[in-house]
Design a protein around this motif. Structure first.
Motif, PDB file in Angstrom:
ATOM      1  N   ALA A 211      -9.881   7.457   9.265  1.00  0.00           N
ATOM      2  CA  ALA A 211      -8.666   6.843   9.804  1.00  0.00           C
ATOM      3  C   ALA A 211      -8.057   5.841   8.836  1.00  0.00           C
ATOM      4  O   ALA A 211      -6.842   5.592   8.884  1.00  0.00           O
ATOM      5  N   LYS A 212      -8.871   5.280   7.932  1.00  0.00           N
ATOM      6  CA  LYS A 212      -8.413   4.188   7.057  1.00  0.00           C
ATOM      7  C   LYS A 212      -8.730   4.457   5.593  1.00  0.00           C
ATOM      8  O   LYS A 212      -9.004   3.531   4.826  1.00  0.00           O
ATOM      9  N   THR A 213      -8.670   5.689   5.156  1.00  0.00           N
ATOM     10  CA  THR A 213      -9.048   6.036   3.789  1.00  0.00           C
ATOM     11  C   THR A 213      -8.260   5.216   2.768  1.00  0.00           C
ATOM     12  O   THR A 213      -7.029   5.169   2.813  1.00  0.00           O
ATOM     13  N   ASN A 214      -8.988   4.566   1.837  1.00  0.00           N
ATOM     14  CA  ASN A 214      -8.387   3.771   0.759  1.00  0.00           C
ATOM     15  C   ASN A 214      -7.532   2.619   1.282  1.00  0.00           C
ATOM     16  O   ASN A 214      -6.592   2.186   0.614  1.00  0.00           O
ATOM     17  N   MET A 215      -7.868   2.118   2.463  1.00  0.00           N
ATOM     18  CA  MET A 215      -7.205   0.933   2.994  1.00  0.00           C
ATOM     19  C   MET A 215      -8.104  -0.273   2.730  1.00  0.00           C
ATOM     20  O   MET A 215      -9.293  -0.258   3.056  1.00  0.00           O
ATOM     21  N   THR A 325     -12.730   7.332  -5.745  1.00  0.00           N
ATOM     22  CA  THR A 325     -12.694   6.235  -6.711  1.00  0.00           C
ATOM     23  C   THR A 325     -12.185   6.742  -8.048  1.00  0.00           C
ATOM     24  O   THR A 325     -12.801   7.606  -8.667  1.00  0.00           O
ATOM     25  N   ALA A 326     -11.065   6.189  -8.505  1.00  0.00           N
ATOM     26  CA  ALA A 326     -10.512   6.508  -9.818  1.00  0.00           C
ATOM     27  C   ALA A 326      -9.578   5.379 -10.217  1.00  0.00           C
ATOM     28  O   ALA A 326      -8.977   4.724  -9.342  1.00  0.00           O
ATOM     29  N   PRO A 327      -9.430   5.121 -11.509  1.00  0.00           N
ATOM     30  CA  PRO A 327      -8.592   3.992 -11.931  1.00  0.00           C
ATOM     31  C   PRO A 327      -7.150   4.073 -11.456  1.00  0.00           C
ATOM     32  O   PRO A 327      -6.505   3.042 -11.276  1.00  0.00           O
ATOM     33  N   HIS A 328      -6.635   5.281 -11.257  1.00  0.00           N
ATOM     34  CA  HIS A 328      -5.235   5.428 -10.872  1.00  0.00           C
ATOM     35  C   HIS A 328      -5.031   5.531  -9.366  1.00  0.00           C
ATOM     36  O   HIS A 328      -3.891   5.615  -8.896  1.00  0.00           O
ATOM     37  N   ILE A 329      -6.112   5.528  -8.584  1.00  0.00           N
ATOM     38  CA  ILE A 329      -5.994   5.634  -7.125  1.00  0.00           C
ATOM     39  C   ILE A 329      -6.085   4.237  -6.524  1.00  0.00           C
ATOM     40  O   ILE A 329      -7.128   3.589  -6.600  1.00  0.00           O
ATOM     41  N   ALA A 342      -2.706   8.603   1.077  1.00  0.00           N
ATOM     42  CA  ALA A 342      -4.131   8.302   0.985  1.00  0.00           C
ATOM     43  C   ALA A 342      -4.989   9.556   1.059  1.00  0.00           C
ATOM     44  O   ALA A 342      -5.959   9.703   0.309  1.00  0.00           O
ATOM     45  N   GLN A 343      -4.640  10.463   1.954  1.00  0.00           N
ATOM     46  CA  GLN A 343      -5.483  11.635   2.179  1.00  0.00           C
ATOM     47  C   GLN A 343      -5.232  12.749   1.154  1.00  0.00           C
ATOM     48  O   GLN A 343      -6.175  13.398   0.702  1.00  0.00           O
ATOM     49  N   LEU A 344      -3.979  12.977   0.778  1.00  0.00           N
ATOM     50  CA  LEU A 344      -3.666  14.044  -0.174  1.00  0.00           C
ATOM     51  C   LEU A 344      -3.704  13.537  -1.609  1.00  0.00           C
ATOM     52  O   LEU A 344      -4.336  14.147  -2.477  1.00  0.00           O
ATOM     53  N   ASN A 345      -3.043  12.401  -1.863  1.00  0.00           N
ATOM     54  CA  ASN A 345      -2.912  11.851  -3.209  1.00  0.00           C
ATOM     55  C   ASN A 345      -4.096  10.961  -3.597  1.00  0.00           C
ATOM     56  O   ASN A 345      -4.338  10.734  -4.784  1.00  0.00           O
ATOM     57  N   GLY A 346      -4.806  10.455  -2.600  1.00  0.00           N
ATOM     58  CA  GLY A 346      -5.874   9.493  -2.869  1.00  0.00           C
ATOM     59  C   GLY A 346      -7.269  10.058  -2.722  1.00  0.00           C
ATOM     60  O   GLY A 346      -8.250   9.324  -2.760  1.00  0.00           O
ATOM     61  N   HIS A 366     -12.872  18.626  -1.052  1.00  0.00           N
ATOM     62  CA  HIS A 366     -12.784  17.488  -0.145  1.00  0.00           C
ATOM     63  C   HIS A 366     -11.373  17.148   0.314  1.00  0.00           C
ATOM     64  O   HIS A 366     -11.205  16.484   1.338  1.00  0.00           O
ATOM     65  N   ILE A 367     -10.362  17.566  -0.424  1.00  0.00           N
ATOM     66  CA  ILE A 367      -9.004  17.199  -0.017  1.00  0.00           C
ATOM     67  C   ILE A 367      -8.650  17.784   1.349  1.00  0.00           C
ATOM     68  O   ILE A 367      -8.164  17.050   2.224  1.00  0.00           O
TER      69      ILE A 367
END
Length: 446
Positions: A211-215, A325-329, A342-346, A366-367
């Protein structure tokens, strides 16, 4: 999949940090390279430049001037296919996706998928159980028969096989394993037992990750380190440096220990189910461990349970940090967060050797799993193919390699709003010998 470092190491206790302007080294192999970038809402890229040699660092006042200069008529570097290609090569990716437009919603992506990828097939589901049970039994046989010098290979196989049990329980938790929900709860609980994982507590935590990916703060998977936490004490700082550096591939152990056994971290309506799961885990420990020791001794417990368990946590930690985890995400505050981005691009698609993909039931595709957790693991490849056809230019894709791992373990450390991450050896150079050691010994080839 959600595995994170101990919450006690990550949680922000105070206000946002202040520190001198730093330029994060993102180039692992080239002598001179662009710094990290962060795509802001205005479409501008904030980045710096740094030479590898400390003696040739650009003076701070010059860096400030460079960052103040903007040429509106030129496209931001992230919009350049050539620049994204350079970043991909530097970080160990095959492709770094274009930024997803703000007007694209997660529903848009979900509705583009064929309906058949959401269909549950009980035969395929139980086939995955058969694969995991057979491969795990074969692994235990290999451990019992292998000479000491072949034991690492047997442990690697068995640890990977038991990771397949986790993926089965993972599907059960998302209600994508069986049409019978009681069967899902039973299978999920049993699949997690050899891992000493309480099924219901993990399920509740993992739902928050989706629900909160990369938040920032809310995501229960990998989080960047906060500067004020990093500076709170010398002991904690050293533990964080080692945990996010050399031991990062086993940091899920800290999350397992801290996040799943404390009843105070769950809502009142969750407590009953949490207690049932905990009782099952403690019963397995109370019966299973003494039985193993009785039959094989302490060394047998180490050979047959502990070492495969450490192998499982290697994959648990590695899969999760590679996926997110990636420097550009970037990690974003809740006010700035966009579900589709967050879900597609992150989320990162990472291809592993075929035997790992088979034993782990394609969880690294995983995407699509983050687009919709309702997609069963045996349909992830079909869903990914559809996503590639419709949204391919926005995807982050890689094959597992040393450069990718080196990037994550030596760069993705302390949170920074402009750069996403700052490496430990930028923030605390005198104490970051483990990071400099990794940069020296880890190979650069992808």
């Amino acid at each position: 999949m959600a595995c994170t470092s101990a919450n006690s190491l990550l949680r922000l206790k105070g206000s946002s940090f202040q520190r001198p302007i730093l330029n994060l080294r993102t180039n692992i192999s080239a002598p001179y390279s662009p710094g990290l970038f962060n795509l802001k809402g205005d479409g501008l890229i904030h980045k710096g430049f740094r030479h590898q040699s400390q003696k040739h660092l650009t003076p701070r006042n010059k860096v400030t001037v460079i960052r103040a200069v903007a040429i509106p008529v030129e496209p931001a570097p992230v919009e350049s296919a050539e620049y994204r290609k350079q970043l991909a090569e530097r970080y160990g990716f095959e492709q770094i996706g274009e930024p997803l437009p703000d007007n694209v919603t997660l529903k848009d992506v979900i509705t583009s998928l064929p309906k058949k990828v959401f269909e549950i097939d009980d035969v395929k589901a139980w086939k995955s159980v058969l694969i995991s049970a057979t491969s795990y039994a074969l692994g235990l046989l290999m451990i019992s028969k292998a000479p000491w010098y072949l034991l690492p290979l047997a442990w690697a196989w068995t640890g990977t096989a038991v990771t397949g049990f986790f993926v089965i329980g993972h599907d059960c938790a998302h209600k994508s394993f069986s049409t019978n929900k009681l069967v899902e709860d039973i299978v999920g609980t049993l699949a997690f037992l050899p891992l000493i994982y309480p099924y219901e507590p993990w399920r509740f935590k993992h739902d928050k990750h989706h629900a909160k990916t990369n938040m920032l703060k809310e995501d229960t998977a990998w989080q960047p380190v906060w500067q004020n936490e990093f500076e709170s004490s010398p002991f904690l700082r050293k533990a964080i440096i080692y945990g996010y550096g050399p031991f990062r591939c086993w940091m899920s152990i800290a999350h397992w220990l801290v996040s799943h056994f404390d009843l105070k971290t769950f809502r009142p309506n969750e407590i009953k189910r949490v207690k049932i799961s905990l009782a099952c885990v403690f019963a397995f420990i109370a019966i299973g461990w003494p039985l193993i020791i009785y039959k094989t001794g302490i060394m047998g417990w180490i050979k047959f349970w502990l070492m495969p368990w450490l192998g499982y946590h290697f994959w648990m930690s590695t899969f999760t940090m590679v996926h997110h985890t990636a420097p550009h995400i970037p990690f974003k505050n809740s006010e700035e967060w966009n579900a589709a981005q967050a879900q597609l691009n992150g989320t990162v698609h990472c291809a592993y050797p075929q035997w790992i993909e088979i034993l782990c039931h394609d969880i690294n595709v995983h995407i699509p799993h983050h687009i919709s957790p309702k997609i069963p693991s045996y349909n992830l490849r079909a869903a990914h193919k559809s996503i590639q056809e419709n949204w391919g230019k926005y995807l982050n894709e890689a094959s597992w390699n040393w450069r990718l791992m080196k990037t994550i373990m030596t760069v993705c450390h302390v949170y920074d709003k402009q750069q996403n991450y700052v490496s430990f050896d930028e923030v605390a150079p005198k104490e970051s010998r483990p990071i400099r050691f990794l940069k020296k010994v880890m190979p650069d080839y992808a």
